[in-house]
Scaffold this motif. Structure first.
Motif, PDB file in Angstrom:
ATOM      1  N   ASP A 217       6.458   6.506  -3.812  1.00 15.52           N
ATOM      2  CA  ASP A 217       5.647   6.275  -5.014  1.00 15.52           C
ATOM      3  C   ASP A 217       4.396   5.459  -4.712  1.00 15.52           C
ATOM      4  OD1 ASP A 217       7.266   7.682  -6.731  1.00 15.52           O
ATOM      5  OD2 ASP A 217       8.255   5.922  -7.562  1.00 15.52           O
ATOM      6  N   PHE A 218       4.488   4.608  -3.694  1.00 11.49           N
ATOM      7  CA  PHE A 218       3.354   3.757  -3.336  1.00 11.49           C
ATOM      8  C   PHE A 218       3.468   3.424  -1.864  1.00 11.49           C
ATOM      9  CE2 PHE A 218       1.354  -0.307  -2.504  1.00 11.49           C
ATOM     10  CZ  PHE A 218       0.111  -0.145  -3.085  1.00 11.49           C
ATOM     11  N   LEU A 219       2.321   3.375  -1.184  1.00 10.29           N
ATOM     12  CA  LEU A 219       2.313   3.042   0.231  1.00 10.29           C
ATOM     13  C   LEU A 219       0.971   2.444   0.612  1.00 10.29           C
ATOM     14  CD1 LEU A 219       3.565   3.205   3.110  1.00 10.29           C
ATOM     15  CD2 LEU A 219       2.656   5.543   3.232  1.00 10.29           C
ATOM     16  N   ASN A 220       1.024   1.277   1.238  1.00 13.85           N
ATOM     17  CA  ASN A 220      -0.139   0.730   1.927  1.00 13.85           C
ATOM     18  C   ASN A 220       0.383   0.026   3.174  1.00 13.85           C
ATOM     19  OD1 ASN A 220       0.576  -1.958   1.245  1.00 13.85           O
ATOM     20  ND2 ASN A 220      -0.873  -2.074  -0.446  1.00 13.85           N
ATOM     21  N   ASP A 221      -0.446  -0.713   3.883  1.00 14.62           N
ATOM     22  CA  ASP A 221      -0.006  -1.325   5.145  1.00 14.62           C
ATOM     23  C   ASP A 221       1.085  -2.377   4.968  1.00 14.62           C
ATOM     24  OD1 ASP A 221      -1.738   0.252   6.563  1.00 14.62           O
ATOM     25  OD2 ASP A 221      -3.294  -1.281   6.741  1.00 14.62           O
ATOM     26  N   GLY A 222       1.179  -2.985   3.799  1.00 15.88           N
ATOM     27  CA  GLY A 222       2.112  -4.087   3.620  1.00 15.88           C
ATOM     28  C   GLY A 222       3.210  -3.859   2.615  1.00 15.88           C
ATOM     29  N   TRP A 223       3.325  -2.619   2.094  1.00 16.26           N
ATOM     30  CA  TRP A 223       4.291  -2.426   1.020  1.00 16.26           C
ATOM     31  C   TRP A 223       4.528  -0.947   0.811  1.00 16.26           C
ATOM     32  CZ3 TRP A 223       2.785  -3.609  -4.710  1.00 16.26           C
ATOM     33  CH2 TRP A 223       3.915  -3.716  -5.517  1.00 16.26           C
ATOM     34  N   MET A 224       5.785  -0.583   0.575  1.00 16.69           N
ATOM     35  CA  MET A 224       6.120   0.796   0.259  1.00 16.69           C
ATOM     36  C   MET A 224       7.169   0.804  -0.849  1.00 16.69           C
ATOM     37  SD  MET A 224       7.496   3.933   2.681  1.00 16.69           S
ATOM     38  CE  MET A 224       9.005   3.111   3.201  1.00 16.69           C
ATOM     39  N   ILE A 225       6.995   1.693  -1.816  1.00 20.75           N
ATOM     40  CA  ILE A 225       7.960   1.853  -2.901  1.00 20.75           C
ATOM     41  C   ILE A 225       8.480   3.282  -2.865  1.00 20.75           C
ATOM     42  CG2 ILE A 225       8.365   1.785  -5.387  1.00 20.75           C
ATOM     43  CD1 ILE A 225       5.969  -0.150  -5.601  1.00 20.75           C
ATOM     44  N   LEU A 226       9.802   3.424  -2.844  1.00 14.94           N
ATOM     45  CA  LEU A 226      10.461   4.718  -2.885  1.00 14.94           C
ATOM     46  C   LEU A 226      11.271   4.805  -4.161  1.00 14.94           C
ATOM     47  CD1 LEU A 226      11.910   4.887   0.765  1.00 14.94           C
ATOM     48  CD2 LEU A 226       9.695   5.701  -0.060  1.00 14.94           C
ATOM     49  N   SER A 227      11.351   5.979  -4.743  1.00 16.90           N
ATOM     50  CA  SER A 227      12.159   6.132  -5.954  1.00 16.90           C
ATOM     51  C   SER A 227      12.935   7.438  -5.913  1.00 16.90           C
ATOM     52  CB  SER A 227      11.289   6.066  -7.209  1.00 16.90           C
ATOM     53  OG  SER A 227      10.431   7.180  -7.256  1.00 16.90           O
ATOM     54  N   ARG A 228      14.041   7.397  -6.620  1.00 17.44           N
ATOM     55  CA  ARG A 228      14.910   8.567  -6.812  1.00 17.44           C
ATOM     56  C   ARG A 228      15.347   8.491  -8.263  1.00 17.44           C
ATOM     57  NH1 ARG A 228      20.261  10.356  -6.772  1.00 17.44           N
ATOM     58  NH2 ARG A 228      20.647  12.123  -5.409  1.00 17.44           N
ATOM     59  N   GLY A 229      14.616   9.172  -9.144  1.00 13.55           N
ATOM     60  CA  GLY A 229      14.877   8.997 -10.572  1.00 13.55           C
ATOM     61  C   GLY A 229      14.660   7.536 -10.930  1.00 13.55           C
ATOM     62  N   PRO A 230      15.635   6.910 -11.597  1.00 12.87           N
ATOM     63  CA  PRO A 230      15.475   5.514 -11.982  1.00 12.87           C
ATOM     64  C   PRO A 230      15.743   4.518 -10.846  1.00 12.87           C
ATOM     65  CG  PRO A 230      17.576   6.322 -12.766  1.00 12.87           C
ATOM     66  CD  PRO A 230      16.842   7.508 -12.164  1.00 12.87           C
ATOM     67  N   LEU A 231      16.228   4.995  -9.704  1.00 11.06           N
ATOM     68  CA  LEU A 231      16.511   4.104  -8.581  1.00 11.06           C
ATOM     69  C   LEU A 231      15.221   3.833  -7.823  1.00 11.06           C
ATOM     70  CD1 LEU A 231      19.753   5.790  -7.176  1.00 11.06           C
ATOM     71  CD2 LEU A 231      19.564   3.977  -8.901  1.00 11.06           C
ATOM     72  N   GLU A 232      14.985   2.571  -7.507  1.00 10.90           N
ATOM     73  CA  GLU A 232      13.752   2.192  -6.829  1.00 10.90           C
ATOM     74  C   GLU A 232      14.051   1.185  -5.731  1.00 10.90           C
ATOM     75  OE1 GLU A 232       9.766   1.909  -9.027  1.00 10.90           O
ATOM     76  OE2 GLU A 232      10.443  -0.167  -8.864  1.00 10.90           O
ATOM     77  N   LEU A 233      13.488   1.430  -4.567  1.00 14.30           N
ATOM     78  CA  LEU A 233      13.593   0.518  -3.429  1.00 14.30           C
ATOM     79  C   LEU A 233      12.196   0.180  -2.951  1.00 14.30           C
ATOM     80  CD1 LEU A 233      16.370   2.372  -1.401  1.00 14.30           C
ATOM     81  CD2 LEU A 233      16.644   0.247  -2.689  1.00 14.30           C
ATOM     82  N   GLU A 234      11.982  -1.081  -2.624  1.00  9.06           N
ATOM     83  CA  GLU A 234      10.694  -1.518  -2.095  1.00  9.06           C
ATOM     84  C   GLU A 234      10.907  -2.020  -0.678  1.00  9.06           C
ATOM     85  OE1 GLU A 234       8.489  -4.037  -4.737  1.00  9.06           O
ATOM     86  OE2 GLU A 234       9.291  -3.020  -6.511  1.00  9.06           O
ATOM     87  N   PHE A 235       9.923  -1.798   0.176  1.00 11.83           N
ATOM     88  CA  PHE A 235      10.031  -2.169   1.582  1.00 11.83           C
ATOM     89  C   PHE A 235       8.806  -2.948   2.027  1.00 11.83           C
ATOM     90  CE2 PHE A 235      12.690   1.473   0.949  1.00 11.83           C
ATOM     91  CZ  PHE A 235      13.828   1.187   1.696  1.00 11.83           C
ATOM     92  N   PHE A 236       9.033  -3.879   2.929  1.00  8.40           N
ATOM     93  CA  PHE A 236       7.956  -4.629   3.561  1.00  8.40           C
ATOM     94  C   PHE A 236       8.038  -4.388   5.065  1.00  8.40           C
ATOM     95  CE2 PHE A 236      11.628  -7.397   3.311  1.00  8.40           C
ATOM     96  CZ  PHE A 236      11.679  -8.007   4.559  1.00  8.40           C
ATOM     97  N   PRO A 237       6.918  -4.468   5.770  1.00  9.15           N
ATOM     98  CA  PRO A 237       6.957  -4.233   7.212  1.00  9.15           C
ATOM     99  C   PRO A 237       7.665  -5.378   7.944  1.00  9.15           C
ATOM    100  CG  PRO A 237       4.712  -4.763   6.512  1.00  9.15           C
ATOM    101  CD  PRO A 237       5.564  -4.713   5.286  1.00  9.15           C
TER     102      PRO A 237
END
Length: 124
Positions: free
Chosen positions: A29-49
């Motif tokens: 759903d969102f991606l830049n060098d310092g942050w990524m957001i993944l979603s599966r319907g209402p489930l959401e996970l955010e990641f940092f490098p």
């Protein structure tokens, strides 16, 4: 939008993380060098490098609560992840701990543990 909280987990490589979770039905759903957001319907996970996270000693984790735990597990089993206790990544079958809802566990390629718990079930 309702109030919510989302997990923030480490990723050694955003591309590899997106590919791994993409097999489980998540989309970027969102991606830049310092942050990524993944979603599966209402489930959401955010990641940092975190390029130096050690998958074998990682202590990062999150809980996912779902209504259809058996359906989610059946979908994720199609990916063919190992189920033994030492592989990374891995996917367990369902189990029940005392005073907790039924659950299964997913460990991703970076060693993060996702506890997938059944919604609406009283802790017994």
């Amino acid at each position: 939008m309702a109030d919510r909280i989302t997990a923030n987990l480490p990723s050694r490589d955003f591309g590899a993380t997106a590919a791994f979770y993409g097999k489980l039905g998540f989309a970027v759903d969102f991606l830049n060098d310092g942050w990524m957001i993944l979603s599966r319907g209402p489930l959401e996970l955010e990641f940092f490098p975190h390029p130096t996270v050690d998958p074998l000693s990682s202590w990062f984790s999150a809980c996912i609560r779902v209504d259809d735990i058996d359906g989610l597990l059946a979908e994720w089993r199609k990916v063919g992840l190992p189920s033994d206790a030492t592989s990374t990544p891995r996917l367990t079958g369902t189990f029940k701990l005392p005073d907790a809802p039924r659950m299964f566990a997913l460990v991703d390629e970076d060693g993060s543990l996702l506890r997938c718990l059944e919604n609406g079930v009283a802790d017994e």
